[in-house]
Design a protein around this motif. Sequence first.
Motif, PDB file in Angstrom:
ATOM      1  N   GLY A 159       0.812  -1.208   0.000  1.00  0.00           N
ATOM      2  CA  GLY A 159       0.000   0.000   0.000  1.00  0.00           C
ATOM      3  C   GLY A 159       0.847   1.260   0.000  1.00  0.00           C
ATOM      4  O   GLY A 159       0.486   2.271  -0.617  1.00  0.00           O
ATOM      5  N   ALA A 160       2.010   1.186   0.673  1.00  0.00           N
ATOM      6  CA  ALA A 160       2.914   2.337   0.707  1.00  0.00           C
ATOM      7  C   ALA A 160       3.601   2.572  -0.634  1.00  0.00           C
ATOM      8  O   ALA A 160       4.161   3.647  -0.861  1.00  0.00           O
ATOM      9  CB  ALA A 160       3.969   2.135   1.793  1.00  0.00           C
ATOM     10  N   VAL A 161       3.582   1.586  -1.501  1.00  0.00           N
ATOM     11  CA  VAL A 161       4.066   1.776  -2.880  1.00  0.00           C
ATOM     12  C   VAL A 161       2.940   2.335  -3.751  1.00  0.00           C
ATOM     13  O   VAL A 161       3.127   3.271  -4.524  1.00  0.00           O
ATOM     14  CB  VAL A 161       4.578   0.440  -3.464  1.00  0.00           C
ATOM     15  N   ILE A 162       1.753   1.760  -3.592  1.00  0.00           N
ATOM     16  CA  ILE A 162       0.609   2.169  -4.414  1.00  0.00           C
ATOM     17  C   ILE A 162       0.219   3.622  -4.135  1.00  0.00           C
ATOM     18  O   ILE A 162      -0.034   4.406  -5.063  1.00  0.00           O
ATOM     19  CB  ILE A 162      -0.589   1.234  -4.150  1.00  0.00           C
ATOM     20  N   GLY A 163       0.182   4.006  -2.856  1.00  0.00           N
ATOM     21  CA  GLY A 163      -0.273   5.337  -2.479  1.00  0.00           C
ATOM     22  C   GLY A 163       0.529   6.468  -3.114  1.00  0.00           C
ATOM     23  O   GLY A 163      -0.050   7.343  -3.780  1.00  0.00           O
ATOM     24  N   PRO A 164       1.869   6.504  -2.935  1.00  0.00           N
ATOM     25  CA  PRO A 164       2.634   7.577  -3.561  1.00  0.00           C
ATOM     26  C   PRO A 164       2.548   7.587  -5.082  1.00  0.00           C
ATOM     27  O   PRO A 164       2.585   8.653  -5.703  1.00  0.00           O
ATOM     28  CB  PRO A 164       4.074   7.293  -3.102  1.00  0.00           C
ATOM     29  N   LEU A 165       2.440   6.397  -5.701  1.00  0.00           N
ATOM     30  CA  LEU A 165       2.306   6.355  -7.159  1.00  0.00           C
ATOM     31  C   LEU A 165       0.987   6.988  -7.603  1.00  0.00           C
ATOM     32  O   LEU A 165       0.945   7.720  -8.598  1.00  0.00           O
ATOM     33  CB  LEU A 165       2.396   4.908  -7.651  1.00  0.00           C
ATOM     34  N   ILE A 166      -0.095   6.700  -6.855  1.00  0.00           N
ATOM     35  CA  ILE A 166      -1.378   7.349  -7.165  1.00  0.00           C
ATOM     36  C   ILE A 166      -1.248   8.857  -6.980  1.00  0.00           C
ATOM     37  O   ILE A 166      -1.734   9.655  -7.793  1.00  0.00           O
ATOM     38  CB  ILE A 166      -2.494   6.790  -6.270  1.00  0.00           C
ATOM     39  N   GLY A 167      -0.576   9.254  -5.898  1.00  0.00           N
ATOM     40  CA  GLY A 167      -0.392  10.678  -5.640  1.00  0.00           C
ATOM     41  C   GLY A 167       0.412  11.361  -6.727  1.00  0.00           C
ATOM     42  O   GLY A 167       0.058  12.469  -7.176  1.00  0.00           O
ATOM     43  N   LEU A 168       1.484  10.717  -7.185  1.00  0.00           N
ATOM     44  CA  LEU A 168       2.321  11.307  -8.223  1.00  0.00           C
ATOM     45  C   LEU A 168       1.554  11.419  -9.537  1.00  0.00           C
ATOM     46  O   LEU A 168       1.596  12.457 -10.218  1.00  0.00           O
ATOM     47  CB  LEU A 168       3.586  10.461  -8.406  1.00  0.00           C
TER      48      LEU A 168
END
Length: 404
Positions: A159-168
């Motif tokens: 989830g900590a990988v998915i979250g920043p990618l969605i944010g970026l």
Amino acid sequence: MTEQPPVEPNAAGQPAGSWLTRNLKVLSGVSLLQDAASELLYPILPIFLTTVLGAPAAVVGAVEGIAEGTAALSKVVSGRVADRFRARPMIGLGYGLAALGKVAIAAATVWPIVLAGRSVDRLGKGIRGAPRDALIATGVPETAKGRAFGFHRAMDTAGAVIGPLIGLAGYELLHHHIRPLLVIAVVPAVASAILVVAVREPPRRRHRTAGWHPRHLPSRYWRVVGVLALFSLVNFPDALLLLRLHEIGFSVPAVIGAYVTYNAVYAVLSYPAGVVADRLSPRTVFGAGLILFALAYTGLGLTHSHTAAWVLLAAYGGFTAFTDGVGKAWISGLLARHEQGTGQGLFQGLTGLAILVAGLWAGFAWGNDGTLPLLVSGIAAAVLAGWLLTGPIRQLGTLRLRRR
């Protein structure tokens, strides 16, 4: 042929010997969703505070410090409450508060509302952590604690990988508007709170609690907690590492990309680290993790090479994989079932407060580029790693207690 007796289920409703319990799978999914929401916010919250709401830089540090202190203190209390009563309501309350805090942040028009929302979010984190970890440990064989916690950390960190990618991606697609991203983060946060309904808490025997005191926990537990809390005094928050990257010339997208890389390595290695901890010992794997920590901190304190910094941050992801879930499994193996919440809460609360202290001294000693605190922490970790890997085994608990 002799007929084999049927396999009896354990307390979590799984066949005996099975470590991938229903609760482990459900709580891993809950953590993935919540961490995706939290880590979508993490890289952009300082920008939101300073550029959108006009807060000074000092407010960013105050918000994170107060929020993390709130989480650390609440962990100590929540674990004990979960042992005396039931864990699932505490877990649901924790994830519900985290979702509520994110709603407040998304609606904030002044920075004190962000402070309140972030504090409620972290209060939820503190309330849920120890009861959740105690429930994960329930029904998992002693020989599989490492892989169980490793699996959970792998899912959480995915989830900590998915979250920043969605944010970026959202930052670019929404023409650099930040507030819509804060609204998007609410969706997985609310979903994680709803999913807690699928958790099943097995019945448990009542234990006497009158006159209970922390000293009643095993002495081996306190020796291990003391060592891990001592290390946490040099393990300052990751935000300072990201600041170091910016200081040596990383752009904002590059800093986010490096943070995603760190989390990806952490996610990929968490489960294998747990398997190795089950086969060798948590102490050995934790010591190996401290070597990676020492390399990462010392290297980041000395290098100005972007290529080297990427490699060192990946090594730092290895450190977290080798210590986070492994540390929880180590602690769990030293506790009886009715002590799991209390023990995990004290461990996580004390180490959380130590990390808060680390952030304070490292911030004051940061100077122009952070070289001094990075080198001090790296050297201290190397010394502790050497002692863990070569010191007498009897000094720290490595064998698990029989269930009482």
